[in-house]
Enzyme design. Sequence first.
Site, short mmCIF file in Angstrom:
data_model
loop_
_atom_site.label_atom_id
_atom_site.label_comp_id
_atom_site.label_asym_id
_atom_site.label_seq_id
_atom_site.Cartn_x
_atom_site.Cartn_y
_atom_site.Cartn_z
N ARG A 99 60.90 27.25 47.38
CA ARG A 99 59.71 27.30 48.22
C ARG A 99 58.74 28.41 47.83
NH1 ARG A 99 57.64 23.38 49.70
NH2 ARG A 99 55.92 24.32 48.57
N LYS A 134 36.80 38.75 48.50
CA LYS A 134 37.42 38.13 49.68
C LYS A 134 38.73 37.46 49.27
CE LYS A 134 32.99 37.53 51.97
NZ LYS A 134 31.95 36.58 52.47
N GLU A 198 22.68 44.53 47.52
CA GLU A 198 22.44 43.29 48.27
C GLU A 198 21.09 43.36 48.95
OE1 GLU A 198 25.54 42.40 51.02
OE2 GLU A 198 26.88 41.61 49.48
#
Length: 288
Positions: A99, A134, A198
């Site tokens: 698994r 992320k 940004e």
Amino acid sequence: MDWNAPEIDAIVRSALHEDRARHDLTSRLLIEPHWRIEAAILAKQYGIVAGLPLAERFLKAFDPSIHFRHRVNDGSRVKPGEILAELSGRARSILSAERPALNALQHLSGIATFTHKQVRKLRGTGAHLYDTRKTLPGWRFLQKYAVRCGGGMNHRMSLGDAVMIKENHLEIARKIGSDWIGRVKKATQKRRAFLQMEIQTERDLRDALRLKPQRALLDNLELRDLRRMRRVLRNAIPGIEIEFTGGIRPEDLRKLAKLRPDRISMGKLTHSTPAFDCSLDITDVYSR
């Protein structure tokens, strides 16, 4: 990728411990220690493989005597029913480590498969597809590896790789900092650090024109603003790289690429891609 790196060892040990693989009650109850099996890992969908060496590490960390034969390499395109790997060894060992090994393979191959689909949409546009930070804690280097397997490119690996001025940095610096633009210019020149910023608002754009970053990330903007700000920045700062980012949807990639950015980044590449469907199927059972 160094599959023997300490970071890999830590992930493997942690996952096997979490699953209590050495206390597999069902396999101990039903499977005799001397029983052996041969098995194959099969693809159940079209996609791109990533993480086969990691799956091997899980199995061999549990039982070094397991034989694992790669039938394809990471980055390969596969179809349903195709054999990714063949293995043989103690039945108990293979079932107990199965698994975690499949979980890792399915997750990384899912990232590679999704990334490949998005990269294809950008062919011929001149824009490159990048990931973000992320990522799952502890798995960043693996998830970014999977992005590369799918044909994507990696953004910075860590906070120490480049200066990236974001919304919250600006919120603080503008309220309590003095001449933050001058301090950033001086510090990045001294450290020879790559400077990125940004841009979400007109004020951000004005500050960027003063700061002159090497890369501008136009974040969560409408098409008309992306087009206008890209033009303003390129006219004012020779050689600047333009990246579109923030809330990028797969269905919008081609449309965004027509605005001629250098890069488009998508958090979705690593934070919410579906798992790749594959299974471990037993092909022979015998006693020794």
